[in-house]
Design a protein around this motif. Structure first.
Motif, PDB file in Angstrom:
ATOM      1  N   LYS A 201     -20.429  53.515  63.137  1.00 22.52           N
ATOM      2  CA  LYS A 201     -21.850  54.646  62.736  1.00 22.52           C
ATOM      3  C   LYS A 201     -22.799  54.015  62.018  1.00 22.52           C
ATOM      4  O   LYS A 201     -23.957  54.545  62.471  1.00 22.52           O
ATOM      5  N   ARG A 203     -24.095  51.061  62.523  1.00 22.11           N
ATOM      6  CA  ARG A 203     -24.773  50.157  63.619  1.00 22.11           C
ATOM      7  C   ARG A 203     -25.497  51.374  64.372  1.00 22.11           C
ATOM      8  O   ARG A 203     -26.643  51.083  64.659  1.00 22.11           O
ATOM      9  N   GLN A 204     -24.830  52.253  64.601  1.00 23.86           N
ATOM     10  CA  GLN A 204     -25.737  53.529  65.356  1.00 23.86           C
ATOM     11  C   GLN A 204     -27.104  53.879  64.648  1.00 23.86           C
ATOM     12  O   GLN A 204     -27.851  54.015  65.112  1.00 23.86           O
ATOM     13  N   LYS A 205     -26.849  54.135  63.367  1.00 23.99           N
ATOM     14  CA  LYS A 205     -27.819  54.311  62.579  1.00 23.99           C
ATOM     15  C   LYS A 205     -28.784  53.409  62.705  1.00 23.99           C
ATOM     16  O   LYS A 205     -30.349  53.575  62.590  1.00 23.99           O
ATOM     17  N   VAL A 207     -29.455  51.284  64.942  1.00 24.17           N
ATOM     18  CA  VAL A 207     -30.278  51.126  66.349  1.00 24.17           C
ATOM     19  C   VAL A 207     -31.009  52.305  66.425  1.00 24.17           C
ATOM     20  O   VAL A 207     -32.155  52.269  66.999  1.00 24.17           O
ATOM     21  N   GLU A 208     -30.825  53.443  65.769  1.00 27.06           N
ATOM     22  CA  GLU A 208     -31.669  54.564  66.148  1.00 27.06           C
ATOM     23  C   GLU A 208     -33.015  54.452  64.994  1.00 27.06           C
ATOM     24  O   GLU A 208     -33.989  55.112  65.488  1.00 27.06           O
ATOM     25  N   SER A 209     -32.823  53.714  64.040  1.00 34.10           N
ATOM     26  CA  SER A 209     -33.882  53.691  63.121  1.00 34.10           C
ATOM     27  C   SER A 209     -35.059  52.638  63.661  1.00 34.10           C
ATOM     28  O   SER A 209     -36.160  52.794  63.400  1.00 34.10           O
ATOM     29  N   LYS A 211     -37.443  50.813  66.135  1.00 34.61           N
ATOM     30  CA  LYS A 211     -38.269  51.008  67.311  1.00 34.61           C
ATOM     31  C   LYS A 211     -38.435  49.821  68.265  1.00 34.61           C
ATOM     32  O   LYS A 211     -38.511  48.720  67.683  1.00 34.61           O
TER      33      LYS A 211
END
Length: 749
Positions: A201, A203-205, A207-209, A211
């Protein structure tokens, strides 16, 4: 004293425990054929009582033997699997970013053999070996019940199970598992929530943050390709080439590929147009709507644009970044399927092309997607010039007409093609000769030629005719071949003409017809039985043998005077026998119709309403044919055949049943056809369906009772291949005229 007592008690207790273990271990062994063998821990003691420390093990995981279906578990629960969603925690001691890891998995319980399988779904870029964690087998319970195995009773929702020291938490299951457990009487717990892996979870944050450093537009063309691959719209176009010298109109075919919105154009090159047949008029590619004024330089049209941040300020170095705004990008509009309609004019690199028509698939596509219903084509083809009639030169007289015509159809003359299909269908096949034979006489005033008889044979396989004259004694005329087999032209035709000549067909030959073969006039007076049967069988080809057409013609003539016709037939039958002779019938029909019916039609009418006597087969003829076949095959075992008949005749009465005689003849392999053997057995039967075998063997014995060859044989006309032309006894003797009158005028009340 106390110390001594305690030591003695401990020693005795240890001895008792050791003896119990030795006794228990001794029960694991047994004897079979005086050989010590390991029988297992489940062996009970004397009388079937369990031993001290022995625990009974369940033999059935789901149902006891007295409850449920009689079928075994591997049949009753074949291909039935319980599926549970679970997870387990795994410690990660080597990393500071995570202390534990949550791993989700599937637990499958196979009802047919109580085996368990644990599978972890694969996660992309996880870096963990995933897949089957525990292979399929029976898993024992945790200690202290390691001698037992997991059953369906150990599973439920929101519980923990321990499989080989790893603790799994069951959070949910599928609908089939829920229904099965409810039928088993298990009260299901409420589903638990599935926890997320904290490190995943986190790492997903991250990646989403983030650009991406190289932004680009994602064009998903895979869906369009998978949906429309192989679907092509086809339009028929025309290009009016006004700049050419002769102002030609070029016909084109436009293909629009729905999978990638590309267009391909092919040219239809007419025959003898003088143009080179190029493969494509426009290769497959996207077609822009507006042609640019000139060709773009390489790199002008690109999917990305870049910006120079520093320019030339910092030496010769520059820094470039991608432009999200696409400043200065060249935008082109390409033709889509919505732009292509019948009557539209498209610009193909400066050439104006008109869409004139399309195929059925294209019409259905536009009708379904855009609701277009008007597909009126635009006329673009010039009217076809009138076809020039081919005129062939007249026949020169050399060779046949067909052969001379082939020399006019091409530079290299080829022999005329024969109708091979007709030849294969109408060639001789067994008793089907496909030859129509007629008896004819010459139409002449010469008294000698009036008595001459001819046999005209028409071969249906190739429409050829041959004429044969039978030999007659004391006439002074040698018989034999009168006309060679060939196709015969109808008289009265011009010899040297361009049109093909007409030849005699099978429909032109019938009883009563007058034909002219090379200047000889013939009158057909009779035909053989095969010709009558063939023409009646193919009545749609021979109107003279079509009974429905004949009855209609007779009805049209006789219906106005139906009362007089009935009186004439009644006067011809004074004894009221309901039948009249054929000669009287023929005279009545001729008088009624005044010659409107031909002789062949009258004979067909008489054959249809005749009363034929079922004459018995001549026994001498059958025996002569059978002896001829036995003689050709050198069959002489008549003594043994007679002995077998006598042996089977237990009552010594001289007769045997029909089937027994047939079986005995078959066992000797008599070289006789089945129908001939059956006819012979029927000839020698008595009134009780039994065969007089002695007379049968004597008749077949060609050694002792030989019948003179063809002395008394009268071959039926329909099976005779070489017809002599002699008038046989008329098979139609009496006519049932009442049936004819009912079909003509209806049944009287």
């Amino acid at each position: 004293f106390f110390f001594f007592f305690f030591s003695s008690f401990s020693f005795l207790l240890n001895i008792s425990q050791l003896g119990k273990e030795k006794f228990h271990k001794s029960q694991l062994w047994g004897y079979c054929n005086n050989v010590a063998m390991l029988v297992g821990e489940d062996k009970p003691g004397i009388g079937g009582e369990p031993l001290p420390g022995q625990k009974p093990k369940p033999k059935h995981s789901v149902f006891p033997r007295e409850i449920g279906r009689d079928a075994p578990a591997w049949v009753a629960f074949d291909k039935q699997v319980l599926s549970f969603d679970a997870f387990f925690e795994e410690e990660v001691p080597d990393k500071n970013q995570e202390l534990y890891r949550i791993r989700h998995c599937k637990i499958y319980f196979y009802l047919e053999d109580d085996t368990i399988q644990v599978v972890e779904p694969q996660v992309k870029n996880s870096g963990i070996t995933q897949g089957t964690i525990v292979r399929r087998h029976r898993i024992p319970l945790p200690s202290p019940n390691e001698d037992q195995f997991y059953t369906v009773d150990h599973f439920n929702i929101n519980i923990e199970v321990i499989l080989y020291a790893r603790r799994y938490r069951i959070v949910d299951c599928d609908e089939f598992t829920k229904n099965f457990l409810r039928k088993m009487g298990v009260r299901l717990n409420p589903p638990a929530c599935r926890p997320d892996d904290p490190y995943t979870k986190e790492r997903q944050k991250i990646v989403e943050s983030m650009k991406p450093l190289r932004p680009y537009e994602r064009l998903d063309t895979l869906r369009q390709f998978l949906e429309y691959d192989g679907h092509v719209l086809r339009f028929f176009c025309v290009w009016d080439d006004q700049e050419s010298i002769f102002h030609d109109t070029r016909e084109l075919v436009l293909h629009y590929y729905l999978s990638d919105d590309t267009i391909e154009i092919k040219e239809i090159v007419p025959v003898n147009s003088g143009r080179d047949a190029v493969p494509l008029f426009l290769r497959r590619d996207k077609l822009p709507k507006y042609a640019p004024p000139g060709l773009y330089q390489p790199g002008t049209i690109t999917s990305r644009t870049v910006l120079n941040v520093f320019g030339g300020l910092v030496g010769n170095k520059g820094r470039y970044i991608l432009d999200n705004r696409k400043t200065g990008a060249v935008h082109q509009e390409f033709y889509k399927d919505c732009d292509l309609t019948i009557g539209a004019v498209i610009n193909v690199w400066g050439r104006k092309i008109i869409l004139c028509d399309c195929d059925e698939f294209t019409k259905e596509y536009y009708r379904t997607k855009y609701g277009i219903t008007d597909f009126t084509p635009v006329p673009y083809k010039a009217p076809a010039p009138p076809e020039i009639e081919k005129k062939f030169p007249p026949y020169t007289g050399f060779g046949s007409e067909e052969d001379s015509l082939c020399s006019c159809l091409g530079l290299l003359p080829k022999p005329p093609q024969k109708d091979f299909k007709k030849f294969m269908e109408k060639d001789r096949n067994g008793l089907e000769s496909n030859i129509l034979r007629f008896l004819a006489k010459l139409i002449t005033d010469n008294p000698i030629d009036k008595e001459r008889k001819f046999i005209i044979s028409y071969f249906l396989s190739d429409d050829t005719i041959s004429v044969f004259e039978p030999m007659q004694r004391n006439t002074g005329i040698l018989g034999g071949k009168f006309l060679e087999r060939s196709r015969i032209k109808k008289p009265g035709q011009e010899l040297f003409k361009s049109e093909p000549s007409e030849y005699f067909k099978a429909q032109n030959l019938f009883v009563g017809a007058r034909v002219c073969f090379h200047g000889h006039n013939f009158l057909l007076v009779d035909a053989d039985e095969y010709a009558f049967n063939y023409m009646e069988k193919h009545a749609n080809e021979f109107s003279m043998a079509d009974i429905s057409v004949i009855l209609k013609k007779l009805k049209d003539v006789a219906e106005p005077c139906s009362r007089e016709v009935k009186q004439m037939f009644a006067a011809a039958d004074p004894d009221h026998t309901k039948v009249i002779e054929y000669d009287s019938f023929r005279n009545l029909i001729v008088n009624i119709t005044n010659g409107a019916l031909s002789e062949h039609e009258i004979m067909t009418l008489g054959r249809c309403y005749s009363m034929r006597d079922d004459s018995e087969m001549d026994v001498h003829f059958l025996l002569a044919v059978a002896q001829e076949q036995l003689k050709k095959k050198s069959f002489e075992n008549f003594g043994q055949l007679s002995a077998v008949f006598v042996y089977n005749d237990r009552e010594k009465c001289g007769v045997l049943p029909h089937e027994m005689c047939r079986t005995i003849c078959k066992s000797f392999r008599l070289p006789l056809a089945d129908d001939l053997l059956q006819a012979l057995l029927n000839m020698f039967e008595d009134g009780h369906e039994k065969v007089e075998y002695k007379k049968l063997v004597e008749g077949l014995n060609w050694r002792e009772n030989q019948i003179p060859a063809f002395q008394t044989i009268k071959v039926p006309l329909k099976y005779e291949d070489d017809w002599s032309g002699q008038l046989p006894s008329l098979p139609v003797k009496r006519i049932k005229y009442l049936t004819l009158l009912e079909d003509l005028f209806g049944k009287e009340e």
